[in-house]
Design a protein around this motif. Structure first.
Motif, PDB file in Angstrom:
ATOM      1  N   VAL A   1      -8.281  16.300 100.807  1.00  0.00           N
ATOM      2  CA  VAL A   1      -9.303  15.843 100.082  1.00  0.00           C
ATOM      3  C   VAL A   1      -8.838  15.423  98.540  1.00  0.00           C
ATOM      4  CG1 VAL A   1     -11.523  16.628  98.837  1.00  0.00           C
ATOM      5  CG2 VAL A   1     -11.145  17.109 101.189  1.00  0.00           C
ATOM      6  N   GLU A   2      -9.287  14.083  98.196  1.00  0.00           N
ATOM      7  CA  GLU A   2      -9.263  13.670  96.694  1.00  0.00           C
ATOM      8  C   GLU A   2      -7.384  13.505  96.857  1.00  0.00           C
ATOM      9  OE1 GLU A   2     -10.942  15.830  93.682  1.00  0.00           O
ATOM     10  OE2 GLU A   2     -12.707  15.360  94.348  1.00  0.00           O
ATOM     11  N   SER A   3      -6.787  13.260  98.006  1.00  0.00           N
ATOM     12  CA  SER A   3      -5.270  12.957  97.924  1.00  0.00           C
ATOM     13  C   SER A   3      -5.079  11.267  97.948  1.00  0.00           C
ATOM     14  CB  SER A   3      -4.707  13.894  98.870  1.00  0.00           C
ATOM     15  OG  SER A   3      -4.998  13.225 100.351  1.00  0.00           O
ATOM     16  N   SER A   4      -3.730  11.120  98.133  1.00  0.00           N
ATOM     17  CA  SER A   4      -3.427   9.614  98.616  1.00  0.00           C
ATOM     18  C   SER A   4      -3.423   9.542 100.046  1.00  0.00           C
ATOM     19  CB  SER A   4      -2.096   9.268  97.840  1.00  0.00           C
ATOM     20  OG  SER A   4      -1.159  10.152  98.364  1.00  0.00           O
ATOM     21  N   HIS A   5      -3.845  10.421 100.816  1.00  0.00           N
ATOM     22  CA  HIS A   5      -3.615  10.220 102.242  1.00  0.00           C
ATOM     23  C   HIS A   5      -4.749   9.155 102.728  1.00  0.00           C
ATOM     24  CE1 HIS A   5      -3.617  11.385 106.636  1.00  0.00           C
ATOM     25  NE2 HIS A   5      -2.682  11.765 106.232  1.00  0.00           N
ATOM     26  N   PRO A   6      -4.362   8.325 103.954  1.00  0.00           N
ATOM     27  CA  PRO A   6      -5.361   7.402 104.098  1.00  0.00           C
ATOM     28  C   PRO A   6      -6.793   7.988 104.735  1.00  0.00           C
ATOM     29  CG  PRO A   6      -3.332   7.069 105.069  1.00  0.00           C
ATOM     30  CD  PRO A   6      -2.953   8.399 104.531  1.00  0.00           C
ATOM     31  N   MET A   7      -6.410   9.290 105.310  1.00  0.00           N
ATOM     32  CA  MET A   7      -7.862   9.871 105.582  1.00  0.00           C
ATOM     33  C   MET A   7      -8.609  10.601 104.628  1.00  0.00           C
ATOM     34  SD  MET A   7      -6.854  11.306 109.538  1.00  0.00           S
ATOM     35  CE  MET A   7      -8.811  12.169 109.471  1.00  0.00           C
ATOM     36  N   SER A   8      -8.227  10.751 103.354  1.00  0.00           N
ATOM     37  CA  SER A   8      -8.715  11.511 102.428  1.00  0.00           C
ATOM     38  C   SER A   8     -10.261  11.388 101.906  1.00  0.00           C
ATOM     39  CB  SER A   8      -8.097  11.192 100.953  1.00  0.00           C
ATOM     40  OG  SER A   8      -7.970   9.789 100.486  1.00  0.00           O
ATOM     41  N   GLY A   9     -10.728   9.965 102.218  1.00  0.00           N
ATOM     42  CA  GLY A   9     -11.971   9.789 102.150  1.00  0.00           C
ATOM     43  C   GLY A   9     -12.855   9.859 103.464  1.00  0.00           C
ATOM     44  N   TYR A  10     -12.154  10.281 104.599  1.00  0.00           N
ATOM     45  CA  TYR A  10     -12.881  10.304 105.735  1.00  0.00           C
ATOM     46  C   TYR A  10     -12.951  11.754 106.203  1.00  0.00           C
ATOM     47  CZ  TYR A  10     -13.502   9.655 110.861  1.00  0.00           C
ATOM     48  OH  TYR A  10     -14.174   9.516 112.155  1.00  0.00           O
ATOM     49  N   VAL A  11     -12.398  12.878 105.642  1.00  0.00           N
ATOM     50  CA  VAL A  11     -12.359  14.183 106.009  1.00  0.00           C
ATOM     51  C   VAL A  11     -13.371  14.882 105.548  1.00  0.00           C
ATOM     52  CG1 VAL A  11      -9.855  14.236 106.490  1.00  0.00           C
ATOM     53  CG2 VAL A  11     -10.730  14.692 104.131  1.00  0.00           C
ATOM     54  N   PRO A  12     -14.049  14.605 104.373  1.00  0.00           N
ATOM     55  CA  PRO A  12     -14.981  15.589 103.883  1.00  0.00           C
ATOM     56  C   PRO A  12     -15.988  15.657 105.028  1.00  0.00           C
ATOM     57  CG  PRO A  12     -14.305  14.166 102.189  1.00  0.00           C
ATOM     58  CD  PRO A  12     -13.546  13.650 103.283  1.00  0.00           C
ATOM     59  N   GLY A  13     -16.713  14.517 105.556  1.00  0.00           N
ATOM     60  CA  GLY A  13     -17.786  14.462 106.669  1.00  0.00           C
ATOM     61  C   GLY A  13     -17.257  15.251 107.645  1.00  0.00           C
TER      62      GLY A  13
ATOM     63  N   VAL B   1      -5.906  16.737 116.131  1.00  0.00           N
ATOM     64  CA  VAL B   1      -4.906  17.692 116.294  1.00  0.00           C
ATOM     65  C   VAL B   1      -3.370  17.257 116.158  1.00  0.00           C
ATOM     66  CG1 VAL B   1      -3.707  19.584 117.788  1.00  0.00           C
ATOM     67  CG2 VAL B   1      -6.262  19.216 117.615  1.00  0.00           C
ATOM     68  N   SER B   2      -3.226  16.206 116.921  1.00  0.00           N
ATOM     69  CA  SER B   2      -1.770  15.343 116.777  1.00  0.00           C
ATOM     70  C   SER B   2      -1.482  15.261 115.439  1.00  0.00           C
ATOM     71  CB  SER B   2      -1.875  14.421 117.905  1.00  0.00           C
ATOM     72  OG  SER B   2      -2.001  14.785 119.175  1.00  0.00           O
ATOM     73  N   MET B   3      -2.152  14.789 114.667  1.00  0.00           N
ATOM     74  CA  MET B   3      -2.233  14.068 113.240  1.00  0.00           C
ATOM     75  C   MET B   3      -1.611  15.237 112.532  1.00  0.00           C
ATOM     76  SD  MET B   3      -4.410  11.920 110.861  1.00  0.00           S
ATOM     77  CE  MET B   3      -5.128  11.185 112.417  1.00  0.00           C
ATOM     78  N   ALA B   4      -2.266  16.349 112.486  1.00  0.00           N
ATOM     79  CA  ALA B   4      -1.782  17.491 111.656  1.00  0.00           C
ATOM     80  C   ALA B   4      -0.571  18.157 112.434  1.00  0.00           C
ATOM     81  CB  ALA B   4      -3.155  18.606 111.721  1.00  0.00           C
ATOM     82  N   ALA B   5      -0.578  18.556 113.555  1.00  0.00           N
ATOM     83  CA  ALA B   5       0.556  19.196 114.169  1.00  0.00           C
ATOM     84  C   ALA B   5       1.781  18.583 113.790  1.00  0.00           C
ATOM     85  CB  ALA B   5       0.301  19.452 115.819  1.00  0.00           C
ATOM     86  N   ALA B   6       1.964  17.149 113.569  1.00  0.00           N
ATOM     87  CA  ALA B   6       3.092  16.719 113.341  1.00  0.00           C
ATOM     88  C   ALA B   6       3.912  17.326 112.199  1.00  0.00           C
ATOM     89  CB  ALA B   6       2.867  15.091 113.274  1.00  0.00           C
ATOM     90  N   SER B   7       2.971  17.668 111.267  1.00  0.00           N
ATOM     91  CA  SER B   7       3.729  18.044 109.925  1.00  0.00           C
ATOM     92  C   SER B   7       3.039  19.353 109.365  1.00  0.00           C
ATOM     93  CB  SER B   7       3.217  17.110 108.869  1.00  0.00           C
ATOM     94  OG  SER B   7       1.897  16.797 108.759  1.00  0.00           O
ATOM     95  N   TYR B   8       1.859  20.093 110.040  1.00  0.00           N
ATOM     96  CA  TYR B   8       1.378  21.070 109.226  1.00  0.00           C
ATOM     97  C   TYR B   8       2.024  22.442 110.026  1.00  0.00           C
ATOM     98  CZ  TYR B   8      -2.249  24.117 107.425  1.00  0.00           C
ATOM     99  OH  TYR B   8      -3.157  25.019 106.748  1.00  0.00           O
ATOM    100  N   GLU B   9       2.931  23.028 109.311  1.00  0.00           N
ATOM    101  CA  GLU B   9       3.548  24.335 110.072  1.00  0.00           C
ATOM    102  C   GLU B   9       2.655  25.485 110.473  1.00  0.00           C
ATOM    103  OE1 GLU B   9       7.416  26.971 108.724  1.00  0.00           O
ATOM    104  OE2 GLU B   9       6.858  25.465 107.442  1.00  0.00           O
ATOM    105  N   PRO B  10       1.648  25.794 109.899  1.00  0.00           N
ATOM    106  CA  PRO B  10       0.871  26.810 110.296  1.00  0.00           C
ATOM    107  C   PRO B  10       0.281  26.535 111.703  1.00  0.00           C
ATOM    108  CG  PRO B  10       0.267  26.659 107.912  1.00  0.00           C
ATOM    109  CD  PRO B  10       1.153  25.280 108.416  1.00  0.00           C
ATOM    110  N   LEU B  11      -0.230  25.202 111.737  1.00  0.00           N
ATOM    111  CA  LEU B  11      -0.431  24.736 113.500  1.00  0.00           C
ATOM    112  C   LEU B  11       0.492  24.731 114.346  1.00  0.00           C
ATOM    113  CD1 LEU B  11      -3.011  23.869 115.032  1.00  0.00           C
ATOM    114  CD2 LEU B  11      -2.677  21.297 114.134  1.00  0.00           C
TER     115      LEU B  11
END
Length: 272
Positions: A152-164, A223-233
């Motif tokens: 949220v409010e980052s430069s990530h391409p999905m930043s505007g999509y994730v709040p919903g 899930v695949s988007m996050a799991a590629a880089s999110y260590e807790p997942l």
């Protein structure tokens, strides 16, 4: 150890095994010699089994667990083009599931089909993790939401999509795994430049075969988007040391089954 085993009584010396060998190491037969791989070329064999599979007389056996060789019944494994076309056209992504779990033996039967997917150099690098516990699937979805909150409010391409998506989750709507009871995860060796493609091919085999077993599937892009880089997942899923996440697919018994075939854009092709 010999690379191939040839039944002299069955071999017709037709030369097919030599012709289809991808690495061109199966020596052609003649009146005095059976087909085979010279010892100096044995290291080039990728154990793909083409020589065995294409032998018209089934006289040749690849010397890889030869005791497991099984005959294909006459006519088995063939589908009329029309039937195959409709089967594939009817395939739909399933996002509504019953509460009934898929038995482990059924999942293993589909994965047994998927293990025959092609891979670069017949490396067969894909391994699987089945998250069979629905509560754990729910936990994976929750970790996905935690990852989204960092965007949220980052430069990530999905930043505007994730709040919903976050709001929907917090309102009790599983927009990540869609309430699927199970999650299939493919993982591959680190440092293998083609294994990521091998994983997608293998998972596509699972996706295509699953409806024949009564299973509904949906590619788990979030899930695949996050799991590629999110260590807790990654830790929650249990990716082994030295391997990395490739892709995920949610699946389960579908709440509804397709009755028709929707329209798609016409084929666009350039002939050269």
């Amino acid at each position: 150890m010999e690379t191939t085993i040839v039944d002299e009584d069955l071999c017709t010396r037709c030369g097919v095994c030599s012709a289809v060998c991808p690495t061109a190491i199966v020596g052609a037969a003649d009146e005095d010699t059976l087909p085979g791989v010279p010892e100096e070329k044995a290291g080039m064999c990728v154990a793909c089994g083409h020589c065995e599979a294409f032998c018209p007389a089934q006289a040749l056996t690849l010397n890889v667990r030869p005791e497991e060789k099984a005959e294909v019944p006459a006519g088995a494994g063939t589908l009329p083009p029309g039937d195959l076309g409709v089967y594939l056209q009817k395939r739909r992504s399933v996002r509504r599931y019953t509460g009934e779990p898929v038995p482990r033996e059924t999942i293993l039967a589909v994965l047994d089909v998927a293990r025959y997917a092609p891979s670069g150099g017949n490396g067969q690098p894909v391994r699987w993790i089945v998250v069979h516990d629905p509560e754990m699937v729910r936990k994976v979805a929750g970790l996905m939401i935690e990852w989204m909150k960092t965007l949220v409010e980052s430069s990530h391409p999905m930043s505007g999509y994730v709040p919903g998506l976050i709001r929907a989750w917090e309102a009790g709507n599983d927009v990540i795994c869609r309430g699927a009871p199970h999650l299939l995860v493919a993982h591959i060796p680190e440092g293998n430049p083609v294994a990521s493609v091998d994983a997608i091919i293998a998972m596509t085999h699972f996706d295509v075969a699953a409806p024949a077993f009564g299973i509904g599937t949906c590619w788990a892009g979030f899930v695949s988007m996050a799991a590629a880089s999110y260590e807790p997942l990654q830790k929650e899923i249990g990716i082994p040391e030295g391997r990395k996440f490739a892709y995920a697919m949610m699946f389960g018994n579908p709440d509804y089954v397709p009755r028709g075939i929707p329209r798609r854009n016409p084929v666009q092709v350039a002939w050269r």
